[in-house]
Design a protein around this motif. Structure first.
Motif, PDB file in Angstrom:
ATOM      1  N   PHE A 170       0.912  -1.228  -0.175  1.00  0.00           N
ATOM      2  CA  PHE A 170      -0.091   0.021  -0.017  1.00  0.00           C
ATOM      3  C   PHE A 170       0.983   1.222   0.150  1.00  0.00           C
ATOM      4  CE2 PHE A 170      -3.944  -2.500   0.827  1.00  0.00           C
ATOM      5  CZ  PHE A 170      -5.093  -1.548   0.400  1.00  0.00           C
ATOM      6  N   ASP A 171       2.128   1.306   0.939  1.00  0.00           N
ATOM      7  CA  ASP A 171       2.626   2.220   1.002  1.00  0.00           C
ATOM      8  C   ASP A 171       3.568   2.920  -0.347  1.00  0.00           C
ATOM      9  OD1 ASP A 171       1.944   2.921   3.615  1.00  0.00           O
ATOM     10  OD2 ASP A 171       3.461   1.680   4.559  1.00  0.00           O
ATOM     11  N   LYS A 172       4.204   1.721  -0.778  1.00  0.00           N
ATOM     12  CA  LYS A 172       4.927   1.805  -2.009  1.00  0.00           C
ATOM     13  C   LYS A 172       4.067   2.300  -3.275  1.00  0.00           C
ATOM     14  CE  LYS A 172       8.786  -1.311  -0.616  1.00  0.00           C
ATOM     15  NZ  LYS A 172       9.456  -2.761  -1.048  1.00  0.00           N
ATOM     16  N   THR A 173       2.994   1.707  -3.278  1.00  0.00           N
ATOM     17  CA  THR A 173       1.946   1.992  -4.487  1.00  0.00           C
ATOM     18  C   THR A 173       1.639   3.370  -4.438  1.00  0.00           C
ATOM     19  OG1 THR A 173       1.332  -0.394  -4.692  1.00  0.00           O
ATOM     20  CG2 THR A 173      -0.120   1.212  -5.691  1.00  0.00           C
ATOM     21  N   ALA A 174       1.317   3.719  -3.124  1.00  0.00           N
ATOM     22  CA  ALA A 174       0.882   5.171  -3.048  1.00  0.00           C
ATOM     23  C   ALA A 174       2.014   6.323  -3.337  1.00  0.00           C
ATOM     24  CB  ALA A 174       0.589   5.449  -1.467  1.00  0.00           C
ATOM     25  N   LYS A 175       3.317   5.711  -3.048  1.00  0.00           N
ATOM     26  CA  LYS A 175       4.456   6.461  -3.211  1.00  0.00           C
ATOM     27  C   LYS A 175       4.559   6.716  -4.651  1.00  0.00           C
ATOM     28  CE  LYS A 175       9.063   7.053  -1.638  1.00  0.00           C
ATOM     29  NZ  LYS A 175      10.302   6.611  -0.599  1.00  0.00           N
ATOM     30  N   PHE A 201      -6.266  -5.509 -11.663  1.00  0.00           N
ATOM     31  CA  PHE A 201      -4.844  -6.059 -11.513  1.00  0.00           C
ATOM     32  C   PHE A 201      -5.079  -7.631 -10.966  1.00  0.00           C
ATOM     33  CE2 PHE A 201      -4.716  -1.511 -10.521  1.00  0.00           C
ATOM     34  CZ  PHE A 201      -3.704  -1.253 -11.539  1.00  0.00           C
ATOM     35  N   SER A 202      -3.830  -8.416 -11.059  1.00  0.00           N
ATOM     36  CA  SER A 202      -4.222  -9.821 -10.737  1.00  0.00           C
ATOM     37  C   SER A 202      -4.193  -9.861  -9.134  1.00  0.00           C
ATOM     38  CB  SER A 202      -2.850 -10.538 -11.236  1.00  0.00           C
ATOM     39  OG  SER A 202      -1.711 -10.114 -10.638  1.00  0.00           O
ATOM     40  N   ARG A 203      -4.670 -11.159  -9.042  1.00  0.00           N
ATOM     41  CA  ARG A 203      -4.649 -11.451  -7.449  1.00  0.00           C
ATOM     42  C   ARG A 203      -3.595 -12.612  -7.258  1.00  0.00           C
ATOM     43  NH1 ARG A 203      -8.143  -7.857  -8.947  1.00  0.00           N
ATOM     44  NH2 ARG A 203     -10.167  -7.719  -7.961  1.00  0.00           N
ATOM     45  N   PRO A 204      -2.403 -12.113  -6.853  1.00  0.00           N
ATOM     46  CA  PRO A 204      -1.231 -12.887  -6.908  1.00  0.00           C
ATOM     47  C   PRO A 204      -1.189 -14.347  -6.142  1.00  0.00           C
ATOM     48  CG  PRO A 204      -0.489 -10.636  -6.488  1.00  0.00           C
ATOM     49  CD  PRO A 204      -2.064 -10.693  -6.215  1.00  0.00           C
ATOM     50  N   MET A 205      -0.935 -15.205  -6.841  1.00  0.00           N
ATOM     51  CA  MET A 205      -0.610 -16.453  -6.154  1.00  0.00           C
ATOM     52  C   MET A 205      -2.075 -17.257  -5.653  1.00  0.00           C
ATOM     53  SD  MET A 205       2.868 -16.104  -3.927  1.00  0.00           S
ATOM     54  CE  MET A 205       3.118 -17.867  -3.536  1.00  0.00           C
ATOM     55  N   LEU A 218       2.417  -6.672  -7.795  1.00  0.00           N
ATOM     56  CA  LEU A 218       1.205  -5.951  -8.134  1.00  0.00           C
ATOM     57  C   LEU A 218       1.641  -4.200  -8.154  1.00  0.00           C
ATOM     58  CD1 LEU A 218      -1.822  -6.541  -5.395  1.00  0.00           C
ATOM     59  CD2 LEU A 218      -1.884  -6.219  -7.799  1.00  0.00           C
ATOM     60  N   LYS A 219       2.586  -3.888  -7.170  1.00  0.00           N
ATOM     61  CA  LYS A 219       3.370  -2.733  -7.286  1.00  0.00           C
ATOM     62  C   LYS A 219       3.622  -2.462  -8.762  1.00  0.00           C
ATOM     63  CE  LYS A 219       7.084  -2.967  -5.614  1.00  0.00           C
ATOM     64  NZ  LYS A 219       7.946  -3.466  -4.584  1.00  0.00           N
ATOM     65  N   THR A 220       4.472  -3.170  -9.345  1.00  0.00           N
ATOM     66  CA  THR A 220       4.768  -2.980 -10.766  1.00  0.00           C
ATOM     67  C   THR A 220       3.774  -2.815 -11.827  1.00  0.00           C
ATOM     68  OG1 THR A 220       6.548  -4.645 -10.139  1.00  0.00           O
ATOM     69  CG2 THR A 220       6.482  -3.927 -12.281  1.00  0.00           C
ATOM     70  N   GLN A 221       2.754  -3.891 -11.501  1.00  0.00           N
ATOM     71  CA  GLN A 221       1.363  -3.359 -12.496  1.00  0.00           C
ATOM     72  C   GLN A 221       0.928  -2.275 -12.247  1.00  0.00           C
ATOM     73  OE1 GLN A 221      -1.383  -6.728 -11.924  1.00  0.00           O
ATOM     74  NE2 GLN A 221      -0.082  -8.258 -11.491  1.00  0.00           N
ATOM     75  N   VAL A 222       0.771  -1.564 -11.131  1.00  0.00           N
ATOM     76  CA  VAL A 222       0.581  -0.298 -10.919  1.00  0.00           C
ATOM     77  C   VAL A 222       1.466   0.674 -11.489  1.00  0.00           C
ATOM     78  CG1 VAL A 222      -0.126   1.496  -9.206  1.00  0.00           C
ATOM     79  CG2 VAL A 222      -0.830  -0.551  -8.643  1.00  0.00           C
ATOM     80  N   LEU A 223       2.580   0.414 -11.439  1.00  0.00           N
ATOM     81  CA  LEU A 223       3.623   1.605 -11.899  1.00  0.00           C
ATOM     82  C   LEU A 223       3.407   1.403 -13.366  1.00  0.00           C
ATOM     83  CD1 LEU A 223       6.203   3.159 -11.838  1.00  0.00           C
ATOM     84  CD2 LEU A 223       7.523   1.254 -11.901  1.00  0.00           C
ATOM     85  N   LYS A 236      -5.955   8.278 -11.242  1.00  0.00           N
ATOM     86  CA  LYS A 236      -5.497   8.091  -9.976  1.00  0.00           C
ATOM     87  C   LYS A 236      -6.261   7.384  -9.051  1.00  0.00           C
ATOM     88  CE  LYS A 236      -2.338  10.950  -8.232  1.00  0.00           C
ATOM     89  NZ  LYS A 236      -1.657  11.922  -7.217  1.00  0.00           N
ATOM     90  N   ALA A 237      -7.536   7.972  -8.963  1.00  0.00           N
ATOM     91  CA  ALA A 237      -8.616   7.271  -7.688  1.00  0.00           C
ATOM     92  C   ALA A 237      -8.981   5.699  -8.464  1.00  0.00           C
ATOM     93  CB  ALA A 237      -9.723   8.051  -7.702  1.00  0.00           C
ATOM     94  N   ASN A 238      -9.150   5.602  -9.767  1.00  0.00           N
ATOM     95  CA  ASN A 238      -9.335   4.523 -10.302  1.00  0.00           C
ATOM     96  C   ASN A 238      -8.549   3.379 -10.149  1.00  0.00           C
ATOM     97  OD1 ASN A 238     -11.883   5.484 -11.058  1.00  0.00           O
ATOM     98  ND2 ASN A 238     -11.402   5.988 -13.095  1.00  0.00           N
ATOM     99  N   ILE A 239      -7.184   3.859 -10.284  1.00  0.00           N
ATOM    100  CA  ILE A 239      -6.022   2.751 -10.139  1.00  0.00           C
ATOM    101  C   ILE A 239      -5.934   2.466  -8.560  1.00  0.00           C
ATOM    102  CG2 ILE A 239      -3.371   2.548 -10.083  1.00  0.00           C
ATOM    103  CD1 ILE A 239      -3.418   4.194 -12.596  1.00  0.00           C
ATOM    104  N   ALA A 240      -6.156   3.331  -7.857  1.00  0.00           N
ATOM    105  CA  ALA A 240      -6.013   3.069  -6.263  1.00  0.00           C
ATOM    106  C   ALA A 240      -7.297   2.129  -5.945  1.00  0.00           C
ATOM    107  CB  ALA A 240      -6.395   4.113  -5.542  1.00  0.00           C
ATOM    108  N   ARG A 241      -8.297   2.393  -6.457  1.00  0.00           N
ATOM    109  CA  ARG A 241      -9.406   1.349  -6.287  1.00  0.00           C
ATOM    110  C   ARG A 241      -9.007  -0.024  -6.912  1.00  0.00           C
ATOM    111  NH1 ARG A 241     -15.371   0.883  -4.983  1.00  0.00           N
ATOM    112  NH2 ARG A 241     -15.376  -1.413  -4.862  1.00  0.00           N
ATOM    113  N   GLY A 242      -8.627  -0.224  -8.032  1.00  0.00           N
ATOM    114  CA  GLY A 242      -8.110  -1.522  -8.745  1.00  0.00           C
ATOM    115  C   GLY A 242      -7.113  -2.218  -7.906  1.00  0.00           C
TER     116      GLY A 242
END
Ligand code: ATP
Ligand code: MG
Ligand code: FE
Length: 341
Positions: A170-175, A201-205, A218-223, A236-242
């Motif tokens: 959460f923190d890194k994605t926000a950053k 985005f994917s549901r890892p593992m 997931l962080k990379t997918q968001v990036l 930004k809000a839509n990505i945050a929700r995803g």
């Protein structure tokens, strides 16, 4: 038994008094948390040496304040509990040093508490607490673990993250989307205004058996999604929700699997990400559908606090456990090695 709890494992100074004579939420006589967020914000992360120094400055005044709010003086205390690990060694030593000194001066028993056991037991401080056995989901800034709790103090690790913790993700994605430090709660707030399904985005593992997690992909997918987008506030809000939906779904899928594997109906959730509204709603629905229930601490007791340390320490002190009079901390500490209560 009135126990003073001291938390100083990272960037929150927490102090509380828990009274075992008053069970449930009433037992929490007072608690106060001083957050160092502003101190570390300009560095974008916690600076260990600055954290230690600030605990030195804030801890004793906070002890005084908390006792005042509880209407107690030090002579009313029956024991002292402090976080002995895991965490930043210097920060832990401040809490341990103060706690041990107080205990020695007042001739009280003192006990070093495992920070994650503190988180794990926090839901038991609320009214109508669950009884072991249950499954616990620990979701914080440094940990994402599924734990089988056979009895208090007896913990079996069922699964954990192989890379980032959920809170860290959460923190890194926000950053990376430019949200101010610390981003987790801000990202969650932003997600409330986003539209679900615009970004998926994917549901890892979750496509294979097992109870481990992985959140760094997931962080990379968001990036990539953010980089290739129009970067408007709505996006930004839509990505945050995803992103939030992906994390919440993943956690819920694994929790259900863990309950299934352990043959349990009760799920206990603790740690900072446990404050997340969508996670709370999702796990509530999932456990209800299985004919069970989920237990959370109130949001303020999901993140670091002294109350959980006072409570966990009180359970152990009541069972006659305490440590010898040495200032000793354990920055890396496996919860499975703890003695049963
Ligand atoms: P650990 O307990 O593993 O040592 P920590 O003590 O730093 O780590 P906590 O204080 O339990 O962690 O929780 C902080 C984490 O919780 C941060 O990563 C933060 O982003 C996350 N967090 C707090 N509120 C929310 C929320 N509403 N939604 C998502 N994440 C949140
Ligand atoms: Mg913190
Ligand atoms: Fe924590």
């Amino acid at each position: 038994m009135k126990v003073l709890g001291i938390e100083s494992s990272c960037d929150e100074t927490g102090v509380a008094v828990y009274d075992t004579a008053l069970s449930g939420a009433a037992g929490l006589r007072a608690h106060a948390v001083y957050s160092q967020i502003a101190l570390h914000a300009e560095y974008g992360g916690v600076v260990p040496e600055l954290a230690s120094r600030d605990h030195v400055r804030k801890l004793l005044p906070l002890v005084r304040q908390t006792l005042g709010e509880a209407g107690l003086s030090v002579s009313d205390l029956d024991g002292v509990a402090y976080t002995a690990g895991p965490g930043l060694v210097g920060a832990l030593l401040v809490g341990a040093g103060v706690a041990r000194s107080l205990a020695w001066a007042l001739d009280l028993p003192a006990i070093g508490v495992h920070h994650m056991e503190g988180h794990l037991l926090a839901p038991l401080m609320e009214d109508d607490p669950p009884e072991a056995p249950f499954v616990a989901l620990l979701v914080s800034g440094g940990h994402t673990q599924l734990v089988a709790v056979d009895r208090i103090g007896s913990y079996r690790l069922l699964g954990e993250t192989l890379d980032d913790a959920a809170g860290e993700a959460f923190d890194k994605t926000a950053k990376l989307m430019g949200l101010p430090y610390p981003g987790g709660p801000q990202l969650a707030k932003l997600a409330e205004t986003g539209t679900p399904g615009v970004f998926k985005f994917s549901r890892p593992m979750t496509d294979r058996p097992g109870l481990d997690f992985s959140f760094s992909g997931l962080k990379t997918q968001v990036l990539l999604a953010w980089r290739d987008s129009d970067q408007t506030d709505a996006t930004k809000a839509n990505i945050a929700r995803g992103f939030e939906d992906a994390v919440v779904d993943t956690l819920a899928i694994k929790c259900e699997r863990a309950l299934e594997a352990a043959g349990c109906k009760v799920l206990v959730v603790a740690g900072g990400v446990g404050a997340n509204k969508r996670l709370r709603a999702k796990l509530q629905a999932m456990t209800e559908q299985r004919g069970g229930r989920v237990c959370f601490p109130r949001p303020a007791l999901c993140t670091d606090n002294g109350a959980m340390i006072a409570f966990a320490g009180a359970l152990r002190l009541q069972a006659g456990q305490h440590d010898d009079a040495a200032v000793h901390v354990t920055p890396r500490w496996d919860m499975a090695t703890l003695p049963a209560v």
